[in-house]
Design an enzyme around this catalytic site. Structure first.
Site, short mmCIF file in Angstrom:
data_model
loop_
_atom_site.label_atom_id
_atom_site.label_comp_id
_atom_site.label_asym_id
_atom_site.label_seq_id
_atom_site.Cartn_x
_atom_site.Cartn_y
_atom_site.Cartn_z
N ASP A 1 0.82 -1.21 0.00
CA ASP A 1 0.00 0.00 0.00
C ASP A 1 0.85 1.27 0.00
O ASP A 1 2.03 1.25 0.37
CB ASP A 1 -0.89 0.03 1.25
CG ASP A 1 -2.05 -0.95 1.17
OD1 ASP A 1 -2.09 -1.76 0.23
OD2 ASP A 1 -2.92 -0.89 2.07
N HIS B 1 3.55 -2.42 3.35
CA HIS B 1 3.55 -1.01 2.93
C HIS B 1 4.84 -0.69 2.18
O HIS B 1 5.94 -0.89 2.70
CB HIS B 1 3.36 -0.11 4.14
CG HIS B 1 1.97 -0.20 4.70
ND1 HIS B 1 1.57 -1.24 5.50
CD2 HIS B 1 0.87 0.59 4.52
CE1 HIS B 1 0.29 -1.09 5.82
NE2 HIS B 1 -0.16 0.01 5.23
#
Length: 252
Positions: free
Chosen positions: A48, A200
């Site tokens: 992400d 992430h």
């Protein structure tokens, strides 16, 4: 009404504007939510908050292992998606067969927004991805994993599915490298039929220390590391066309 909803994303792409039908005027057409992969023996590594500086390193690590990943990207979070560096990162991942998907424009909690603002957050990043790669994403991950019926309806009429996860590396929570490695080791030891991970792209230790371990551990446990689309047996994009040419609209 149904025929309009079916072509709405492509009409939007043609118009090049934000167009959000009234929530009250639409029948419920909530997006499907996926929290797990469906193809046995697959694992999806997802990242992400990019495009960020570590995208190159993540892609290279995946490529070296014969693996594919999925990047849920923002339009204007850590940097503007139209910046030359961001564009080059996205093209680098896309051209090598990794999947790009929506994480919305500015990483806002969609459950706090109005119908029109939800659509704006979705459309602006979709438009950017179409301009940069020519591909209209088929999947969206809401920031923080937060969604409500309004968010699902907005995704549904845009033809998108919502993707969450069933394994969190906890890197965004400040987990140590060893903690994240332990989480990957634990899930591999349990050996569920499939694994859908959350990582992430913006965290250096994820790209350089946790990811190499995760790839090795999951592959040694017999999992094929694939994109979200592959692990669900669905198309990655709703449409794929030629990318756009940079002009004055490429700005945040």
């Amino acid at each position: 009404m149904k025929s309009f909803l079916a072509v709405m994303p492509f009409c939007l792409a043609f118009w090049g504007v934000v167009a959000a039908p009234s929530a009250a005027s639409l029948e419920r057409r909530g997006a499907q939510v996926f929290t797990k992969c469906t193809k046995p023996n697959t694992a999806a590594l997802t990242f992400d908050d990019g495009p960020y500086v570590y995208m190159y390193d993540i892609v290279k690590a995946l490529d070296a292992a014969g693996a594919k990943g999925t990047f849920f990207v923002n339009g204007n979070n850590y940097a503007c998606i139209y910046n030359t560096d961001s564009v080059n990162r996205l093209k680098y991942a896309y051209d090598r067969g990794h999947q790009l998907a929506s994480h919305t424009w500015a990483h806002k909690d969609l459950t706090t927004l109005s119908w029109d603002k939800i659509h704006d957050e979705m459309w602006r990043v979709e438009q950017a991805l179409m301009k940069i790669t020519g591909a209209y994403p088929a999947f969206m991950r809401p920031p923080y994993g937060n969604y409500n019926n309004l968010v699902l309806d907005a995704s549904g009429i845009r033809g998108q599915s919502v993707v969450i996860w069933d394994m969190d590396s906890q890197d965004s929570m400040g987990a140590s490298v060893q903690t994240s490695k332990n989480l990957y080791n634990n899930v591999a030891n349990k050996h569920p039929s499939t694994i859908l991970t959350l990582n992430h792209e913006t965290i250096e230790t994820t790209a350089h220390q946790v990811l190499p371990y995760a790839i090795q551990r999951l592959q040694s446990a017999g999992y094929k590391l694939v994109t979200i689309a592959e692990c669900l047996g669905k198309p990655a994009y709703q449409s794929v066309n030629a990318p756009g040419i940079r002009d004055s609209s490429w700005k945040c």
